[in-house]
Scaffold this motif. Structure first.
Motif, short mmCIF file in Angstrom:
data_model
loop_
_atom_site.label_atom_id
_atom_site.label_comp_id
_atom_site.label_asym_id
_atom_site.label_seq_id
_atom_site.Cartn_x
_atom_site.Cartn_y
_atom_site.Cartn_z
N VAL A 382 -0.83 -1.78 8.22
CA VAL A 382 -0.34 -0.45 7.42
C VAL A 382 -0.72 0.60 8.09
O VAL A 382 -1.77 1.27 7.95
CB VAL A 382 -0.84 -0.34 5.85
CG1 VAL A 382 -0.16 0.25 5.08
CG2 VAL A 382 -0.64 -1.90 5.53
N ASP A 383 0.18 1.20 8.94
CA ASP A 383 -0.14 1.99 10.01
C ASP A 383 -0.27 3.75 9.31
O ASP A 383 0.63 4.07 8.50
CB ASP A 383 1.00 2.36 10.99
CG ASP A 383 0.66 3.20 12.22
OD1 ASP A 383 -0.52 3.55 12.15
OD2 ASP A 383 1.88 3.24 12.91
N VAL A 384 -1.35 4.27 9.50
CA VAL A 384 -1.39 5.79 8.94
C VAL A 384 -0.50 6.59 9.41
O VAL A 384 -0.24 7.76 9.19
CB VAL A 384 -2.89 6.05 9.59
CG1 VAL A 384 -2.99 6.44 11.02
CG2 VAL A 384 -3.31 7.40 8.74
N LYS A 385 0.21 6.19 10.53
CA LYS A 385 1.29 7.22 11.18
C LYS A 385 2.75 6.84 10.77
O LYS A 385 3.51 7.53 11.04
CB LYS A 385 1.18 7.22 12.62
CG LYS A 385 -0.19 7.49 13.44
CD LYS A 385 -0.01 7.39 14.75
CE LYS A 385 -1.28 8.01 15.69
NZ LYS A 385 -1.17 8.04 16.91
N ASN A 386 2.81 6.04 9.84
CA ASN A 386 4.17 5.67 9.24
C ASN A 386 4.54 6.57 8.44
O ASN A 386 3.81 7.44 7.58
CB ASN A 386 3.96 4.42 8.23
CG ASN A 386 5.45 4.07 7.69
OD1 ASN A 386 5.70 4.55 6.72
ND2 ASN A 386 6.11 3.01 8.52
N LYS A 387 5.81 6.96 8.29
CA LYS A 387 6.30 8.37 7.56
C LYS A 387 6.15 8.27 6.10
O LYS A 387 5.73 9.03 5.27
CB LYS A 387 7.68 8.72 7.89
CG LYS A 387 7.78 9.29 9.32
CD LYS A 387 9.17 9.32 9.53
CE LYS A 387 9.46 10.03 11.05
NZ LYS A 387 10.55 10.48 11.29
N LYS A 388 6.29 6.92 5.62
CA LYS A 388 6.13 6.59 4.14
C LYS A 388 4.58 6.89 3.72
O LYS A 388 4.47 7.22 2.67
CB LYS A 388 6.67 5.47 3.73
CG LYS A 388 8.28 5.18 3.80
CD LYS A 388 8.90 3.94 3.30
CE LYS A 388 10.12 3.92 2.98
NZ LYS A 388 10.45 4.95 1.71
N THR A 397 -0.72 0.26 -3.50
CA THR A 397 -1.72 1.11 -2.84
C THR A 397 -1.77 0.65 -1.60
O THR A 397 -1.17 -0.26 -1.31
CB THR A 397 -2.85 0.85 -3.73
OG1 THR A 397 -3.18 -0.63 -3.78
CG2 THR A 397 -2.90 1.21 -5.08
N TYR A 398 -2.56 1.25 -0.73
CA TYR A 398 -2.79 0.86 0.62
C TYR A 398 -3.16 -0.55 0.83
O TYR A 398 -2.62 -1.44 1.47
CB TYR A 398 -3.70 1.92 1.53
CG TYR A 398 -3.20 3.25 1.37
CD1 TYR A 398 -1.67 3.40 1.55
CD2 TYR A 398 -4.01 4.10 1.34
CE1 TYR A 398 -1.32 4.89 1.65
CE2 TYR A 398 -3.63 5.59 1.45
CZ TYR A 398 -2.44 5.83 1.62
OH TYR A 398 -1.97 7.02 1.87
N GLN A 399 -4.34 -0.91 -0.15
CA GLN A 399 -5.05 -2.43 0.04
C GLN A 399 -3.93 -3.28 -0.40
O GLN A 399 -3.69 -4.30 0.20
CB GLN A 399 -5.94 -2.22 -0.99
CG GLN A 399 -6.89 -3.53 -0.73
CD GLN A 399 -7.37 -3.82 0.48
OE1 GLN A 399 -7.96 -3.24 1.00
NE2 GLN A 399 -7.23 -5.33 1.09
N ARG A 426 -6.15 2.45 12.79
CA ARG A 426 -5.00 3.15 12.32
C ARG A 426 -4.38 2.46 11.11
O ARG A 426 -3.70 2.79 10.42
CB ARG A 426 -3.83 3.13 13.36
CG ARG A 426 -3.97 4.06 14.31
CD ARG A 426 -2.84 4.06 15.52
NE ARG A 426 -1.64 4.05 15.01
CZ ARG A 426 -0.45 3.77 15.86
NH1 ARG A 426 -1.00 3.76 17.31
NH2 ARG A 426 0.48 3.51 15.40
N ASP A 427 -5.23 1.39 10.66
CA ASP A 427 -4.99 0.62 9.36
C ASP A 427 -5.42 1.85 8.48
O ASP A 427 -6.53 1.93 7.94
CB ASP A 427 -5.61 -0.59 9.22
CG ASP A 427 -4.79 -1.68 10.02
OD1 ASP A 427 -3.35 -1.87 9.58
OD2 ASP A 427 -5.47 -2.11 10.97
#
Length: 587
Positions: A382-388, A397-399, A426-427
């Motif tokens: 779950v990439d921190v750089k993803n636009k969503k 949630t992220y988790q 980056r996760d």
């Protein structure tokens, strides 16, 4: 000049047309800049303004305007002295600055439409039939991107409409015959063990990035001393001399490469400093004059031995450079029945503007089709750089999103395949620190193994080192080098890891990295040369032998809005001999 420019583009996986190259050469002459400077500006511009589009004459015209503004701004800063009276802002001017829409445009921030009221349907039930599996005769459950995220408008259609899936882009050895990827020894399973320091310290709770300055200094000091002992034996000397000693004759000293901030924000030949250790030079730094060297390669944090003179006591005139010796490949008893088949992929596994994970679905299908003995999957998931993720447009949630990905992986990959999961800083749901602890192992399948980033695995006597962090790209941005024309730049970057005996020798690290030096001392060392090294990077993919180690950069599973690449390897060996065949394949 054209060949140099083409090489710089190819390192980022870009092949410009003849007309674009002519335009670039025109810009080089017009603005008096080097090819690497132009290409670095272009990569930054296309990433922020053009969504990683390929260069064309149309967007090169827009790029020239941006380049002109940036270069003129730098020239203005250098030429205009600072005002004696500081600028004082009040609430009115601050509000004007914050309300300025052009500031957002300057950073490439897209204007996103509200997603309120958008139709959302869960893909966990009623999953449609995947037509790509028709006729394959697979008995595994059909899975689609909707199993990972509710259906949302995205660019997955671009991924599904690609026409180069399965293309072999790199082969090692280059002239080798076609490889049979069928699993011959179906009942045999590889024995996977973590080599080196146990991950107990990483998995227990600790306050990372809370190290005292004194403790950080001790870690860096110990690194210089350890590598210094190796270079003493290499040079055949008893000890090093202080770097500030006033001496016209040549002598040897040791230290770490640093950047003199007064000469610029980045390392260059005018800002080179050698910071000596406490026991030899009392921690003092000395400027280096490298004008007499025919070739060199430096980056911040590099530990080297320097031979030269210091006639004034203020600057050292360097005549030669010595780097730590690279250790030989670790020899051990290899016990592989037949051949060991491995597949390796690195995230992100979804396109930059959706969370449908279509590339990950495709990779799972390839795994179940070939049934390798071992699959290594490296984050980010779950990439921190993803636009969503950046705009908070998520249904979970992220988790929860990460848990969905893990459940799908564990339920869809057949149990006869051993899987190693490597995290990434980056996760977005996990600890943004390097080294990154392994993911929690609750409710994991028996064939799944979770390790830290970085790590070294011992697979039946074959040592595999890997990291999901893009150290090659970070080094390429900071390294300064004068080398013969046509030298292997990517191979040189890899050799820095072996020479400095570290997965991440850059210090200070890239601005996006958070490195805990105390943990890195135990978990980021690369004290020997492994049989295999995986260093996924945004630089151009390659497989090459560096100092006896087969180094693989398979890039990432997603590149821009298109499918990326993954690698597959076949390893055979007995006693202490290891033979490796490898390919990089488009997803």
């Amino acid at each position: 000049m054209e060949e140099h420019l083409l090489n710089e583009f190819e390192e980022f996986g870009v092949t410009p047309s003849k007309k674009v190259l002519e335009k670039c050469i025109e810009l080089l002459k017009k603005y008096d800049i080097t090819p690497d400077t132009l290409v670095n500006h272009w990569i930054g511009y296309t990433a922020t303004k053009l969504n990683d589009e390929a260069p064309s004459l149309e967007n090169m015209i827009l790029f020239e305007k941006d380049l002109s503004k940036e270069l003129s701004a730098k020239t203005k800063v250098k030429s205009e002295p600072l005002s004696e009276s500081p600028i004082i802002h009040n609430i009115t001017t601050i509000n004007q600055i914050t309300e300025d829409d052009e500031l957002l445009v300057g950073y490439g921030t897209p204007v996103r439409k509200s997603s309120v009221g958008a139709k959302r349907t869960s893909g966990l039930e009623g999953t449609p039939q995947n037509k790509r599996l028709a006729g394959l005769g697979q008995t595994y459950s059909v899975h689609t991107p909707s199993a990972f995220s509710p259906s949302t408008p995205g660019t997955s259609s671009k991924f599904s409409s690609r026409n180069n899936a399965g293309e072999i882009v790199v082969k090692y050895p280059a002239d080798d015959a076609a490889i049979n990827w069928a699993r011959s020894n179906e009942t045999w399973e590889p024995d996977i063990q973590l080599h080196g320091t146990a991950e107990t310290k990483l998995t227990t709770k600790y306050n990372y990035m809370f190290s005292r300055l004194r403790d950080k200094f001790e870690v860096l000091e110990e690194q210089i001393n350890d590598l210094g002992d190796l270079m003493k034996r290499k040079l055949g000397i008893d000890d090093f001399e202080p770097n500030r000693v006033l001496k016209s004759e040549t002598f040897h000293t040791i230290g770490r490469i640093c950047c003199d901030a007064t000469s610029g924000s980045r390392l260059n030949t005018s800002s080179l400093l050698l910071e000596g250790p406490r026991n030899t030079s009392s921690g003092q730094s000395v400027p280096l004059d490298v004008s007499q060297l025919r070739e060199f390669s430096f980056f911040p944090g590099q530990v080297i031995a320097v031979e030269g003179s210091n006639p004034t006591g203020k600057k050292m005139v360097v005549t030669s450079i010595t780097t730590p010796p690279i250790n030989r490949v670790f020899k051990t008893d290899v016990s592989i029945e037949g051949s060991l088949n491995i597949m390796v992929a690195c995230g992100p596994f979804t396109l930059p503007d959706d969370l449908e994970f279509a590339p990950l679905v495709e990779f799972i299908q390839q795994v179940n089709a070939l049934l390798p003995h071992l699959v290594i999957i490296m984050g980010p998931f779950v990439d921190v750089k993803n636009k969503k993720v950046e705009c908070g447009d998520l249904d979970y949630t992220y988790q929860e999103q990460f848990d969905i990905v893990m459940r799908e992986l564990q339920s869809k990959i057949t149990n006869s395949v051993q899987v190693c999961i490597i995290p990434s800083w980056r996760d977005v749901h996990y600890r943004a620190v390097y080294p990154t602890p392994p993911f929690p192992q609750e409710n994991k399948s028996p064939n799944f193994n979770f390790f830290s980033d970085p790590c070294v695995l011992n697979v039946n006597g074959v040592f595999i080192a890997l990291t999901s962090t893009d150290i090659l790209f970070h080094l390429s941005k900071e390294e300064i080098a004068v080398t013969p024309h046509g030298s292997d730049r990517l191979g040189r970057l890899v050799s820095h890891l072996f020479s400095q005996q570290s997965f991440y020798p850059l210090n200070p690290p890239s601005e996006e990295m958070s490195i805990d030096l105390e943990q890195a001392e135990d978990h980021c060392k690369l004290s020997f040369t492994p049989h295999l090294l995986f260093v996924p990077s945004d630089l151009r993919h390659f497989i090459k032998n560096v100092s006896g180690c087969v180094v693989v950069n398979m890039e990432r599973a997603v590149k821009g809005f298109c499918g990326g690449t993954y690698s597959r390897l076949q390893i055979t060996g007995e006693s202490s001999s290891v033979q490796i065949k490898a390919e990089i394949v488009r997803l």
